[in-house]
Design an enzyme around this catalytic site. Structure first.
Site, PDB file in Angstrom:
ATOM      1  N   GLU A 143      -5.109  -5.121  10.645  1.00 51.61           N
ATOM      2  CA  GLU A 143      -4.200  -3.991  10.818  1.00 51.61           C
ATOM      3  C   GLU A 143      -4.398  -3.419  12.020  1.00 51.61           C
ATOM      4  OE1 GLU A 143      -2.273  -2.567   6.881  1.00 51.61           O
ATOM      5  OE2 GLU A 143      -4.028  -1.380   7.135  1.00 51.61           O
ATOM      6  N   GLU A 164      -6.825   4.646   7.938  1.00 52.98           N
ATOM      7  CA  GLU A 164      -6.803   5.918   7.658  1.00 52.98           C
ATOM      8  C   GLU A 164      -7.996   6.499   6.952  1.00 52.98           C
ATOM      9  OE1 GLU A 164      -2.946   5.456   5.575  1.00 52.98           O
ATOM     10  OE2 GLU A 164      -2.075   4.799   7.639  1.00 52.98           O
ATOM     11  N   SER A 212       3.469  -2.306  10.304  1.00 54.77           N
ATOM     12  CA  SER A 212       4.827  -2.444  10.590  1.00 54.77           C
ATOM     13  C   SER A 212       5.488  -3.811  10.244  1.00 54.77           C
ATOM     14  CB  SER A 212       5.358  -1.959  11.898  1.00 54.77           C
ATOM     15  OG  SER A 212       4.828  -0.597  12.282  1.00 54.77           O
ATOM     16  N   HIS A 226      -9.754   0.894   4.994  1.00 55.70           N
ATOM     17  CA  HIS A 226      -8.542   0.989   5.546  1.00 55.70           C
ATOM     18  C   HIS A 226      -8.513   2.157   6.656  1.00 55.70           C
ATOM     19  CE1 HIS A 226      -4.182   2.461   6.530  1.00 55.70           C
ATOM     20  NE2 HIS A 226      -3.918   1.460   5.865  1.00 55.70           N
ATOM     21  N   ASN A 266       0.891  -1.235  -0.017  1.00 59.57           N
ATOM     22  CA  ASN A 266       0.029  -0.085  -0.095  1.00 59.57           C
ATOM     23  C   ASN A 266       0.879   1.437  -0.048  1.00 59.57           C
ATOM     24  OD1 ASN A 266      -1.803   2.214   0.686  1.00 59.57           O
ATOM     25  ND2 ASN A 266      -2.394   1.321   2.642  1.00 59.57           N
ATOM     26  N   TRP A 267       0.932   1.817  -1.278  1.00 64.56           N
ATOM     27  CA  TRP A 267       1.911   2.966  -1.285  1.00 64.56           C
ATOM     28  C   TRP A 267       1.264   4.215  -0.771  1.00 64.56           C
ATOM     29  CZ3 TRP A 267       3.954   1.917  -6.825  1.00 64.56           C
ATOM     30  CH2 TRP A 267       4.700   0.614  -6.707  1.00 64.56           C
ATOM     31  N   LYS A 268       0.073   4.241  -0.239  1.00 62.08           N
ATOM     32  CA  LYS A 268      -0.615   5.408   0.599  1.00 62.08           C
ATOM     33  C   LYS A 268      -0.667   6.595  -0.554  1.00 62.08           C
ATOM     34  CE  LYS A 268      -0.048   3.229   4.781  1.00 62.08           C
ATOM     35  NZ  LYS A 268      -0.151   3.176   6.307  1.00 62.08           N
ATOM     36  N   GLY A 318       2.556   2.262  10.890  1.00 60.94           N
ATOM     37  CA  GLY A 318       3.518   3.230  10.738  1.00 60.94           C
ATOM     38  C   GLY A 318       4.059   3.645  11.990  1.00 60.94           C
ATOM     39  N   GLY A 323       2.976  -1.275   4.275  1.00 55.71           N
ATOM     40  CA  GLY A 323       3.151   0.284   3.884  1.00 55.71           C
ATOM     41  C   GLY A 323       4.489   0.635   3.517  1.00 55.71           C
ATOM     42  N   GLY A 324       5.157   1.345   4.636  1.00 58.48           N
ATOM     43  CA  GLY A 324       6.447   1.776   4.434  1.00 58.48           C
ATOM     44  C   GLY A 324       7.233   0.646   3.933  1.00 58.48           C
TER      45      GLY A 324
END
Ligand code: 13P
Length: 244
Positions: free
Chosen positions: A164, A95, A204, A93, A7-9, A170, A225-226
């Site tokens: 999640e 967010e 994470s 998600h 997920n590159w957000k 994150g 993500g990251g």
């Protein structure tokens, strides 16, 4: 089959997304250990979709609307996403729930994605206070029930659910494999009538800790993500190589 989704957000515009895809394709030698999905921002979907055609990578989007056309300024129609080559959609998600007030409409998005031939990656997960109050499972159960209401199991075949925990996103802090296993087992029990269900862990996930989750029988993949934002790291994570 194992499923790893990046997920590159709201990172990487079209050019940077393409560059990342090129870097991944250089490093990923088919056959892959499982399915690998890249979810770039919406503006990069067509470019990335064209590039990943006939490669081992699959395309996902980060959000969808539940209508396929009309006066809905700024929204993404599932059939338009499908036209760009989208196969998977991250839906609900945390967010989007926390920052954009999503919740009641998520089940409609799940349904619309399925109707457009897109597999939902439905995200669920508790906040830290909810975990500390011992309410992690009831919260996730409520999210599942709300997000899948009115959708019979036979419609949901092949669904992916990403557990999640919000406090792990994150932060560098993950759920313990035991907690992730417990939650995945409860989700699987709740959705036991859904054939081909896959349960992912997210929060994470890094090359150094992915093994702890992927080796669990209850967990079929990861939503990353990251660690999916750099080709070298994402490729190591996919191949589960701890040190580069
Ligand atoms: P991180 O891997 O950066 O914690 O993000 C997880 C996530 O939100 C994936 O959807």
């Amino acid at each position: 089959m194992e499923l790893i989704a990046g997920n590159w957000k709201m990172h990487h515009g079209g050019r940077d997304s393409l560059q990342l895809v090129e870097g991944l394709l250089e490093r990923l030698i088919a056959p892959l250990p499982g399915e690998v999905v890249v979810c770039p921002p919406a503006t990069a979907l067509f470019m990335v979709g064209d590039r990943v055609q006939d490669t081992p990578l699959q395309l996902g989007c980060q959000n969808l609307f539940y209508e396929n056309g009309g006066a809905f300024t700024g929204e993404i129609a599932p059939i338009f996403a499908r036209e760009a080559g989208v196969r998977y959609a991250i839906i609900g998600h945390s967010e989007r729930r926390a920052l954009f007030g999503e919740g009641p409409e998520i089940y409609r998005k799940v349904q619309a994605a399925i109707e457009a031939g897109i597999t939902p990656i439905l995200c669920v997960g508790e906040q830290l206070e909810e975990r500390e109050d011992g309410r992690a499972w009831p919260v996730v159960l409520e999210q599942l029930q709300e997000s899948l209401q009115g959708l019979p199991p036979e419609k949901l075949a092949g669904l992916a659910v990403a557990y999640e925990p919000v406090w792990a996103i994150g932060t560098g802090q993950t759920a313990s494999p035991e907690d992730a296993r417990y939650m995945a087992a409860r989700i699987r029990e709740e959705l036991k009538a859904v054939s081909g269900l896959r349960i992912l862990y997210g929060g994470s996930v890094k090359p150094d800790n992915v093994d702890g989750f992927m080796e669990l029988e209850e967990i079929d993949g990861a939503l990353v993500g990251g660690a999916s934002l750099k080709a070298e790291t994402f490729a190591r994570l996919i191949y589960r190589e701890k040190k580069g």
